[in-house]
Scaffold this active site. Structure first.
Site, mmCIF file in Angstrom:
data_model
loop_
_atom_site.group_PDB
_atom_site.id
_atom_site.type_symbol
_atom_site.label_atom_id
_atom_site.label_comp_id
_atom_site.label_asym_id
_atom_site.label_seq_id
_atom_site.Cartn_x
_atom_site.Cartn_y
_atom_site.Cartn_z
ATOM 1 N N TYR A 185 1.447 -5.637 13.175
ATOM 2 C CA TYR A 185 0.323 -4.906 12.590
ATOM 3 C C TYR A 185 -0.589 -4.362 13.682
ATOM 4 O O TYR A 185 -0.929 -5.072 14.634
ATOM 5 C CB TYR A 185 -0.459 -5.819 11.652
ATOM 6 C CG TYR A 185 -1.469 -5.081 10.817
ATOM 7 C CD1 TYR A 185 -1.087 -4.023 10.006
ATOM 8 C CD2 TYR A 185 -2.806 -5.437 10.843
ATOM 9 C CE1 TYR A 185 -2.006 -3.335 9.237
ATOM 10 C CE2 TYR A 185 -3.740 -4.768 10.070
ATOM 11 C CZ TYR A 185 -3.341 -3.715 9.269
ATOM 12 O OH TYR A 185 -4.259 -3.036 8.520
ATOM 13 N N HIS A 215 -4.319 -11.914 13.160
ATOM 14 C CA HIS A 215 -3.335 -12.934 13.569
ATOM 15 C C HIS A 215 -2.631 -12.763 14.914
ATOM 16 O O HIS A 215 -2.381 -13.743 15.580
ATOM 17 C CB HIS A 215 -2.280 -13.124 12.477
ATOM 18 C CG HIS A 215 -2.873 -13.322 11.121
ATOM 19 N ND1 HIS A 215 -3.776 -14.318 10.842
ATOM 20 C CD2 HIS A 215 -2.717 -12.631 9.969
ATOM 21 C CE1 HIS A 215 -4.143 -14.247 9.577
ATOM 22 N NE2 HIS A 215 -3.513 -13.229 9.023
ATOM 23 N N GLU A 230 -9.578 -5.010 4.892
ATOM 24 C CA GLU A 230 -9.293 -3.852 4.043
ATOM 25 C C GLU A 230 -8.114 -4.160 3.123
ATOM 26 O O GLU A 230 -8.133 -3.853 1.926
ATOM 27 C CB GLU A 230 -8.984 -2.637 4.921
ATOM 28 C CG GLU A 230 -9.222 -1.297 4.257
ATOM 29 C CD GLU A 230 -10.695 -0.971 4.098
ATOM 30 O OE1 GLU A 230 -11.009 -0.163 3.210
ATOM 31 O OE2 GLU A 230 -11.515 -1.533 4.843
ATOM 32 N N GLU A 250 0.803 -1.231 0.000
ATOM 33 C CA GLU A 250 0.000 0.000 0.000
ATOM 34 C C GLU A 250 0.832 1.276 0.000
ATOM 35 O O GLU A 250 0.511 2.240 -0.676
ATOM 36 C CB GLU A 250 -0.912 0.068 1.248
ATOM 37 C CG GLU A 250 -1.970 -0.967 1.323
ATOM 38 C CD GLU A 250 -1.639 -1.994 2.365
ATOM 39 O OE1 GLU A 250 -2.557 -2.407 3.058
ATOM 40 O OE2 GLU A 250 -0.459 -2.387 2.475
ATOM 41 N N ARG A 289 -3.735 -2.982 13.614
ATOM 42 C CA ARG A 289 -5.210 -3.062 13.592
ATOM 43 C C ARG A 289 -5.599 -4.510 13.847
ATOM 44 O O ARG A 289 -5.648 -5.323 12.925
ATOM 45 C CB ARG A 289 -5.759 -2.563 12.250
ATOM 46 C CG ARG A 289 -5.519 -1.079 12.041
ATOM 47 C CD ARG A 289 -6.152 -0.561 10.756
ATOM 48 N NE ARG A 289 -5.784 0.842 10.556
ATOM 49 C CZ ARG A 289 -4.755 1.247 9.834
ATOM 50 N NH1 ARG A 289 -3.977 0.351 9.242
ATOM 51 N NH2 ARG A 289 -4.486 2.527 9.698
ATOM 52 N N ASP A 296 -5.639 -7.743 6.817
ATOM 53 C CA ASP A 296 -7.005 -7.676 7.319
ATOM 54 C C ASP A 296 -7.946 -7.537 6.132
ATOM 55 O O ASP A 296 -7.540 -7.595 4.988
ATOM 56 C CB ASP A 296 -7.172 -6.522 8.321
ATOM 57 C CG ASP A 296 -6.797 -5.169 7.728
ATOM 58 O OD1 ASP A 296 -6.566 -5.081 6.507
ATOM 59 O OD2 ASP A 296 -6.735 -4.185 8.490
ATOM 60 N N ASP A 324 -2.077 -5.119 3.600
ATOM 61 C CA ASP A 324 -2.202 -5.460 5.028
ATOM 62 C C ASP A 324 -3.012 -6.741 5.270
ATOM 63 O O ASP A 324 -3.890 -7.092 4.470
ATOM 64 C CB ASP A 324 -2.841 -4.294 5.784
ATOM 65 C CG ASP A 324 -1.894 -3.116 5.941
ATOM 66 O OD1 ASP A 324 -0.679 -3.320 5.805
ATOM 67 O OD2 ASP A 324 -2.369 -1.992 6.182
#
Length: 771
Positions: A315, A362, A99, A17, A317, A97, A95
């Site tokens: 990560y 995770h 999103e 990203e 989030r 997740d 990422d």
């Protein structure tokens, strides 16, 4: 002689990203991999699409979305396609997740290359081991996660596009918006304000005694009368005085009735998830939710250390408390080496129990390299990065340590019908507390009060009895951190959405942040009232949480996304259509009367969406004033602004004549009384404190573009001295810098304005009462 063929190295492209993340991954994978960024999402639902009523998806065709490339991203897409054609393998590394999964899917949709060239890789931390493992073990794009994210996107747009016009029609402001989750968060804040306004304080008294055992004084508090608990049951001064009279009577005896000694173990708590990190950063560091996530993002993507980018945390989030075996082993080795065997438990602390949420990303938030202590990398971090990294490191490492052992002692002293209680806690073994304590410092110190050694039957003397008057307090207003906690408890929102929710309700002017507390504005309360009255399901906490659960089920292959949308759409649209038929214009009337005609002032919106007060007598009376005037008057408990012109102390800088205060559409200002001059300047509330930098200016209250109050020299721009807290006028006894008032959760304190100085003292009782 036969020629031997040399094997050509495979060329690979990794798409992430952000450019910051790409630098860190490039260092790990080397020159055989080209790393490029998509710069976030590259496709979105169209803003305008007449075929779908601007929704961007076809409700009559199973909600089929019509994605388009985001304006300005065409060059990014072209570059990615050009590179994709030149390589043998493409790794989508957004990422880990929903999103991120959706971003990977959208990138795949715009790449004009065969499917066999493309694969998906995920890693929870940007470390050599995690990144290389993901490249060696690629997978396909998880379409269930993509569909869960897509369903959320469609739901949010559907609610926003269909509810917002109701507000436009009723309130007459096309800048207003409603949202599936943001409106429920607003409801929480407004309902808390209703509770505060409806709250009636109740008087109660507590009784404190200074007792003496062989010259050692300790304090005890009245806890029982005739063996019944007295908490908040002494209702007035007369009742309190009766007890005081008895306890201070020279004939009254005080005898130790009970001594309880107990050793307890206090276990560490789990490493951070998104919400707990946001709360801890708020309470311990004073960070807002958005700031916490921005700083954490930089720590995750990579910080330059010795000339190379290094991802420092996992990560950020996540709602999982799981810790990988590798991280656990590294923590084990670090604790044994630096703290000793006693500080590591007999078996590792495990916090993940049962099935984790599919959004868990995770792992918990932890340092990627536990052996990189905060102090060892402090020189590479800015102040905010260091503070947050230290918080995350301390929390994680403490979560892997032994429990603390606390010795608790409680003494009960009997005097007639009255039982007084004294208690203390002492840390026998600090364990994990050597690194991290969830409790406030003040609370921890209060529990360490010293009590002399006492045994049952011992006599003590009463030296002093103090009755203290109290009043019950209303529930506190939410701050950003406590709102995140409430959303989490209700099951509303997810780690990736908390910061956005809080930002949106403030940007829309539905909520204002004052001294960290979230206050609903008059507009916000009106919007919430209309939505709650007319859309009971959408604004219901359980309904909103239920939708979050359905999104989880879609991602976990337990629900079909189209069915979830269909079940929502039919009753929702019936409700919207019914309301739109009967919607009437709402006048938002304030408690303020017009200074010219006496009629109530109403809240209005300009064409640009800014709010102001206008007379309800318009067009006969065209009086307008800034919304700031309303806030000032509410603070002063006034209903009518002062129409008279007050002479101010300041003289006109142009001609030397008197200046007077006046009210205008943009608030209070000063104007010269000389008709030939008529010089005007905005009013800045003065602190009366001389600027320490230039020596000639005065520090005044100012506001940033976002409305945040700060304090700066009135000689700006010649002098750029600023403070974020109000100066007291005193100088620090330690370093000579200005002292400032700082509002904390526990009350206001006086601290030094210099970040290098740690001087702090409590506010004097008289001053605290005035506040």
């Amino acid at each position: 002689m036969a020629q031997t063929k040399t094997k050509t190295k495979e060329k690979s492209l990794v798409i992430v990203e952000s450019p910051a993340k790409s630098k860190t991954i490039k260092k790990i994978l080397g020159n055989d991999f080209q790393i490029e960024a998509s710069y976030g999402h590259i496709r979105n639902l169209p803003a305008k699409d007449s075929a779908t009523e601007n929704l961007g998806f076809d409700v009559n065709n199973n909600f089929e979305p019509k994605f388009e490339i985001i304006p300005g991203k065409q060059q990014v897409v072209k570059k990615l396609n050009d590179l994709a054609k030149k390589v043998d393998k493409i790794y989508l590394a957004s990422d880990p997740d929903r999103e991120g999964e959706a971003i990977a899917w959208h990138v795949r949709q715009v790449l004009k290359v065969p499917d066999e060239k493309i694969c998906r890789i995920v890693f929870n931390e940007i470390t050599p081991k995690a990144v290389k493992y993901s490249v060696e073990n690629p997978r396909k794009i998880d379409m269930d996660m993509v569909q869960a994210q897509q369903t959320r996107q469609i739901l949010d747009k559907l609610v926003g596009f269909k509810l917002s016009p109701v507000l436009w029609k009723q309130i007459g402001n096309r800048n207003l918006s409603a949202g599936r989750v943001q409106s429920v968060a607003l409801r929480m804040i407004c309902e808390r304000e209703d509770e505060i306004e409806a709250f009636i304080p109740q008087e109660y008294w507590s009784i404190h005694a200074n007792l003496d055992k062989d010259g050692k004084i300790f304090e005890a508090e009245l806890s029982k009368i005739k063996n019944k608990a007295v908490e908040k049951t002494i209702k007035n001064k007369e009742e309190a005085q009766k007890i005081v009279d008895y306890l201070t009577n020279p004939q009254s005896q005080f005898e130790v009735a009970k001594v309880t000694k107990k050793t307890t173990k206090r276990k560490p708590t789990a490493p951070f998830i998104t919400s707990t990190m946001q709360r801890a950063a708020s309470s311990k560091l004073g960070f807002g939710v958005s700031k916490t996530m921005q700083v954490a993002q930089k720590l995750y993507e990579g910080i330059e250390i010795d000339g190379s980018p290094v991802g420092l945390i996992t990560y950020m989030r996540t709602d999982s408390v799981r810790v990988s075996d590798d991280a656990q082993n590294m923590a084990h080795d670090f604790i044994l080496e630096h703290y000793g065997e006693k500080y590591y438990p007999e078996s590792p602390n495990i916090y993940a129990k049962g099935k984790q949420n599919v959004q868990d990303a995770h792992e918990a938030i932890r340092p990627s390299y536990p052996d990189r202590t905060p102090e060892s990398i402090k020189q590479y971090l800015d102040n905010d990065q260091y503070k947050l990294y230290k918080l995350i490191w301390d929390k994680f490492m403490s979560s892997q340590m032994s429990a603390a052992e606390i010795a608790n002692k409680t003494i009960e002293i009997q005097s007639g019908d009255y039982t007084l209680k004294a208690g203390t806690s002492k840390i026998i073994f600090d364990g994990f507390l050597t690194l991290y304590n969830d409790a406030d410092e003040e609370e921890a110190k209060a529990n360490e009060a010293k009590i002399p050694d006492l045994e049952k039957g011992d006599k003590v003397l009463c030296r002093k009895v103090t009755p203290k008057q109290h009043f019950t307090q209303p529930p506190p207003r939410y701050n950003e951190a406590s709102l995140v906690k409430a959303l989490e408890e209700y099951g509303i929102g997810r780690p990736s959405t908390y910061a956005t929710i809080i930002t949106v309700i403030q940007t829309r002017k539905y909520v204002e942040k004052k001294e960290k507390a979230l206050h609903p504005t008059l507009l916000g309360r009106t919007v919430s009232k209309q939505l709650v009255a007319q859309f009971k399901d959408i604004m219901d906490y359980k309904f909103t949480a239920g939708m979050e659960e359905k999104l989880d089920k879609i991602a976990d292959k337990q629900a079909i996304w189209v069915k979830v949308l269909q079940d929502f759409y039919t009753p929702f649209m019936a409700e919207v259509n019914s309301v739109m038929k009967t919607a009437q214009r709402v006048t938002i009337e304030t408690k303020i009367n017009c200074p010219n005609c006496g009629k109530p002032m109403v809240l209005r919106s300009s064409k640009t969406g800014s709010q102001f007060l206008g007379c309800s007598g318009y067009p006969d009376c065209k009086t307008t004033m800034s919304i700031n005037v309303m806030q000032e008057m509410e603070a002063n408990d006034s209903e009518t602004p002062n129409a008279q012109e007050d002479v101010c102390e300041e003289k006109c800088e142009k001609c030397g004549s008197d200046m007077v205060f006046k009210l205008g559409p943009y608030g209070k200002y000063m104007e010269c009384t000389n008709t030939d001059c008529k010089h005007r300047k905005p009013y800045r509330k003065s602190t009366g404190v001389t600027c320490p930098k230039c020596g000639k200016g005065t520090i005044v209250e100012r506001k940033s573009k976002r409305g945040t109050v700060f304090y700066g020299c009135n000689e700006y721009p010649e002098c750029d001295f600023v403070l974020w807290n109000e100066p007291t006028g005193e100088k620090c006894p330690d370093c000579g810098s200005l002292l400032v008032r700082k509002v904390l959760k526990k009350g206001t304190v006086i601290t030094c304005s210099s970040i290098k100085c740690h001087y702090k003292r409590e506010l004097e009782p008289e001053a605290a009462q005035e506040e």
